[in-house]
Design a protein around this motif. Structure first.
Motif, PDB file in Angstrom:
ATOM      1  N   ARG A 144      -0.529  11.382   8.758  1.00  0.00           N
ATOM      2  CA  ARG A 144       0.860  11.000   8.528  1.00  0.00           C
ATOM      3  C   ARG A 144       1.479  11.927   7.483  1.00  0.00           C
ATOM      4  N   HIS A 145       2.703  12.345   7.783  1.00  0.00           N
ATOM      5  CA  HIS A 145       3.429  13.198   6.847  1.00  0.00           C
ATOM      6  C   HIS A 145       4.815  12.629   6.600  1.00  0.00           C
ATOM      7  N   ASN A 146       5.190  12.521   5.332  1.00  0.00           N
ATOM      8  CA  ASN A 146       6.568  12.242   4.928  1.00  0.00           C
ATOM      9  C   ASN A 146       6.826  12.980   3.619  1.00  0.00           C
ATOM     10  N   ARG A 147       8.093  13.104   3.300  1.00  0.00           N
ATOM     11  CA  ARG A 147       8.447  13.902   2.133  1.00  0.00           C
ATOM     12  C   ARG A 147       8.073  13.237   0.816  1.00  0.00           C
ATOM     13  N   GLN A 148       7.875  11.943   0.813  1.00  0.00           N
ATOM     14  CA  GLN A 148       7.563  11.245  -0.418  1.00  0.00           C
ATOM     15  C   GLN A 148       6.083  11.380  -0.798  1.00  0.00           C
ATOM     16  N   LEU A 149       5.181  11.231   0.182  1.00  0.00           N
ATOM     17  CA  LEU A 149       3.746  11.260  -0.087  1.00  0.00           C
ATOM     18  C   LEU A 149       3.072  12.538   0.385  1.00  0.00           C
ATOM     19  N   GLY A 150       3.718  13.316   1.223  1.00  0.00           N
ATOM     20  CA  GLY A 150       3.086  14.521   1.743  1.00  0.00           C
ATOM     21  C   GLY A 150       2.269  14.216   2.992  1.00  0.00           C
ATOM     22  N   THR A 151       1.271  15.033   3.253  1.00  0.00           N
ATOM     23  CA  THR A 151       0.412  14.905   4.436  1.00  0.00           C
ATOM     24  C   THR A 151      -0.897  14.252   4.032  1.00  0.00           C
ATOM     25  N   LEU A 152      -1.157  13.056   4.560  1.00  0.00           N
ATOM     26  CA  LEU A 152      -2.366  12.286   4.262  1.00  0.00           C
ATOM     27  C   LEU A 152      -3.112  11.986   5.551  1.00  0.00           C
ATOM     28  N   VAL A 153      -4.440  11.852   5.425  1.00  0.00           N
ATOM     29  CA  VAL A 153      -5.309  11.558   6.572  1.00  0.00           C
ATOM     30  C   VAL A 153      -5.912  10.170   6.344  1.00  0.00           C
ATOM     31  N   TYR A 154      -5.606   9.235   7.244  1.00  0.00           N
ATOM     32  CA  TYR A 154      -6.108   7.868   7.164  1.00  0.00           C
ATOM     33  C   TYR A 154      -7.224   7.671   8.187  1.00  0.00           C
ATOM     34  N   GLY A 155      -8.107   6.715   7.876  1.00  0.00           N
ATOM     35  CA  GLY A 155      -9.197   6.390   8.787  1.00  0.00           C
ATOM     36  C   GLY A 155     -10.462   7.166   8.536  1.00  0.00           C
ATOM     37  N   THR A 156     -10.547   7.870   7.428  1.00  0.00           N
ATOM     38  CA  THR A 156     -11.751   8.626   7.083  1.00  0.00           C
ATOM     39  C   THR A 156     -12.200   8.243   5.686  1.00  0.00           C
ATOM     40  N   PRO A 190      -7.840  27.300   8.892  1.00  0.00           N
ATOM     41  CA  PRO A 190      -6.549  27.301   8.183  1.00  0.00           C
ATOM     42  C   PRO A 190      -6.082  25.925   7.742  1.00  0.00           C
ATOM     43  N   CYS A 191      -6.933  24.906   7.827  1.00  0.00           N
ATOM     44  CA  CYS A 191      -6.476  23.547   7.475  1.00  0.00           C
ATOM     45  C   CYS A 191      -6.291  23.404   5.967  1.00  0.00           C
ATOM     46  N   ASN A 192      -7.344  23.727   5.213  1.00  0.00           N
ATOM     47  CA  ASN A 192      -7.272  23.747   3.740  1.00  0.00           C
ATOM     48  C   ASN A 192      -6.889  22.382   3.161  1.00  0.00           C
ATOM     49  N   PHE A 193      -7.415  21.285   3.729  1.00  0.00           N
ATOM     50  CA  PHE A 193      -7.231  19.962   3.145  1.00  0.00           C
ATOM     51  C   PHE A 193      -8.176  19.802   1.965  1.00  0.00           C
ATOM     52  N   ARG A 194      -7.839  18.850   1.110  1.00  0.00           N
ATOM     53  CA  ARG A 194      -8.686  18.521  -0.033  1.00  0.00           C
ATOM     54  C   ARG A 194      -8.898  17.020  -0.099  1.00  0.00           C
ATOM     55  N   GLY A 195      -9.989  16.622  -0.769  1.00  0.00           N
ATOM     56  CA  GLY A 195     -10.306  15.212  -0.900  1.00  0.00           C
ATOM     57  C   GLY A 195      -9.979  14.665  -2.270  1.00  0.00           C
ATOM     58  N   SER A 196      -9.587  13.391  -2.318  1.00  0.00           N
ATOM     59  CA  SER A 196      -9.261  12.749  -3.599  1.00  0.00           C
ATOM     60  C   SER A 196      -9.427  11.243  -3.449  1.00  0.00           C
ATOM     61  N   GLU A 197      -9.894  10.604  -4.516  1.00  0.00           N
ATOM     62  CA  GLU A 197     -10.047   9.146  -4.544  1.00  0.00           C
ATOM     63  C   GLU A 197      -8.832   8.451  -5.129  1.00  0.00           C
ATOM     64  N   ASN A 198      -7.812   9.207  -5.539  1.00  0.00           N
ATOM     65  CA  ASN A 198      -6.656   8.637  -6.234  1.00  0.00           C
ATOM     66  C   ASN A 198      -5.392   8.672  -5.389  1.00  0.00           C
ATOM     67  N   LEU A 199      -5.517   8.658  -4.083  1.00  0.00           N
ATOM     68  CA  LEU A 199      -4.348   8.688  -3.218  1.00  0.00           C
ATOM     69  C   LEU A 199      -3.815   7.274  -2.992  1.00  0.00           C
ATOM     70  N   PRO A 200      -2.523   7.104  -2.781  1.00  0.00           N
ATOM     71  CA  PRO A 200      -1.964   5.766  -2.553  1.00  0.00           C
ATOM     72  C   PRO A 200      -2.388   5.221  -1.185  1.00  0.00           C
ATOM     73  N   ASP A 201      -2.803   3.954  -1.168  1.00  0.00           N
ATOM     74  CA  ASP A 201      -3.260   3.350   0.078  1.00  0.00           C
ATOM     75  C   ASP A 201      -2.082   2.769   0.853  1.00  0.00           C
ATOM     76  N   ASP A 202      -2.312   2.527   2.116  1.00  0.00           N
ATOM     77  CA  ASP A 202      -1.312   1.961   3.006  1.00  0.00           C
ATOM     78  C   ASP A 202      -1.775   0.584   3.462  1.00  0.00           C
ATOM     79  N   GLU A 203      -0.820  -0.339   3.610  1.00  0.00           N
ATOM     80  CA  GLU A 203      -1.189  -1.707   3.991  1.00  0.00           C
ATOM     81  C   GLU A 203      -1.777  -1.763   5.395  1.00  0.00           C
ATOM     82  N   GLU A 204      -1.311  -0.931   6.294  1.00  0.00           N
ATOM     83  CA  GLU A 204      -1.791  -0.964   7.670  1.00  0.00           C
ATOM     84  C   GLU A 204      -2.978  -0.035   7.911  1.00  0.00           C
ATOM     85  N   LEU A 205      -2.903   1.185   7.370  1.00  0.00           N
ATOM     86  CA  LEU A 205      -3.916   2.189   7.686  1.00  0.00           C
ATOM     87  C   LEU A 205      -5.033   2.263   6.663  1.00  0.00           C
TER      88      LEU A 205
END
Length: 313
Positions: free
Chosen positions: A35-47, A62-77
């Motif tokens: 999911r991508h939006n301008r407020q939170l950026g691009t996040l990957v849920y379900g992993t 070319p993906c260049n994602f990074r991992g973090s334990e401090n990301l905001p959670d979503d009520e549904e995902l």
């Protein structure tokens, strides 16, 4: 001899172990949402951390994602773990997102993509409030670092002063066995004194930065609107208007007469070798204008200034 007895697990601890993801669950295929939006950026849920192959697929080019334990959670995902750096308040990087989707589908996962590039991250008032908060934090940090550097500088200079007092003006005894030790001591004192004064200058610079950050809100609310209003009310000269008009229409001014001020056209000329040229002082430096002759170079810029008219070679 004391005997160690393990503490029995309570029902709460058992429930915590039962809800923790197992190794077998991490290896199973899951449904992933990017999911991508301008407020939170691009996040990957379900992993989560440790899922087989996902970390390697998302972190490599070319993906260049990074991992973090401090990301905001979503009520549904749920709670995301992977994110795309520098993606907040920007358009979605579809190239990297498509590459990540292709790699995850090759691993057998079902991937959904949700992109929202229309909803702004914050309104203008919220954006300015965030800037004011960062400015206040920056001012507090600069003040803290300035105090530390002032204290370190004073400590070094006090230690050097104690060493100088211990020497009590003793000169270097040339040829004595203490000559080299004495010279090394004075060299260390000189280097430490230079370090102390460098820290002192750095601390003064941090004080200036802290002052600027503390006055950022007042400047934006009072001085910036006044400066914008004065700039808007300032009349534009005919020469500037002609220049901006040519820039807007995409045209080029090729004649030096249309670019040069009127005072240049009536300036005193000097003739050398059949070529007439005039060099006058202007705001941007010395300009050479050659009107005719075999050595004509057109309108050129020089890096030095000269007063009046001088003969060009």
């Amino acid at each position: 001899m004391l005997e160690h007895r393990p503490t029995p697990l309570t029902s709460g601890a058992l429930s915590d172990f039962s809800t923790a993801p197992s190794l077998e669950g991490r290896n199973q295929m899951s449904r992933i949402t990017i999911r991508h939006n301008r407020q939170l950026g691009t996040l990957v849920y379900g992993t989560c951390r440790g899922m087989t192959g996902i970390g390697k697929a998302l972190t490599e080019w070319p993906c260049n994602f990074r991992g973090s334990e401090n990301l905001p959670d979503d009520e549904e995902l749920g709670d995301p773990f992977w994110y795309l750096p520098h993606s907040r308040r920007r358009r979605a990087d579809t190239y990297k997102i498509d590459a990540a989707v292709a790699r995850l589908r090759e691993l057998g996962h079902e991937v959904d993509v949700e992109i929202d590039d229309t909803t702004p991250a914050v309104d203008f008032a919220g954006f300015m409030e965030e800037k004011y908060d960062r400015a206040s934090d920056r001012a507090a940090y600069q003040q803290y670092m300035a105090r530390r550097e002032f204290w370190t500088s004073d400590t070094i200079r006090a230690a050097n002063q104690r060493t100088y007092d211990m020497l009590n003006g003793q000169p270097i005894l040339v040829g004595h066995h203490s000559e080299h030790r004495h010279r090394r001591l004075l060299d260390r004192l000189w280097q430490r004194e230079g370090k102390a004064w460098a820290l002192y200058d750095k601390a003064k610079h941090r004080i200036d930065r802290a002052t600027a950050a503390a006055n950022f809100r007042a400047y934006k609310e009072t001085q910036a609107p006044r400066s914008a209003a004065s700039s808007a009310s300032k009349p534009i000269s005919a020469e500037s208007a002609r220049h901006w008009k040519s820039m807007a229409t995409g045209g080029r001014i090729t004649s030096w007469r249309s670019r040069a001020p009127r005072s240049w056209k009536n300036s005193r000329k000097s003739t050398t070798g059949g070529a007439s040229s005039t060099r006058r002082v202007c705001m941007s430096g010395v300009r050479t204008i050659s009107r005719w002759g075999t050595s004509s170079r057109g309108l050129t810029e020089a890096g030095t200034r000269s007063l009046g008219s001088i003969r060009s070679r």
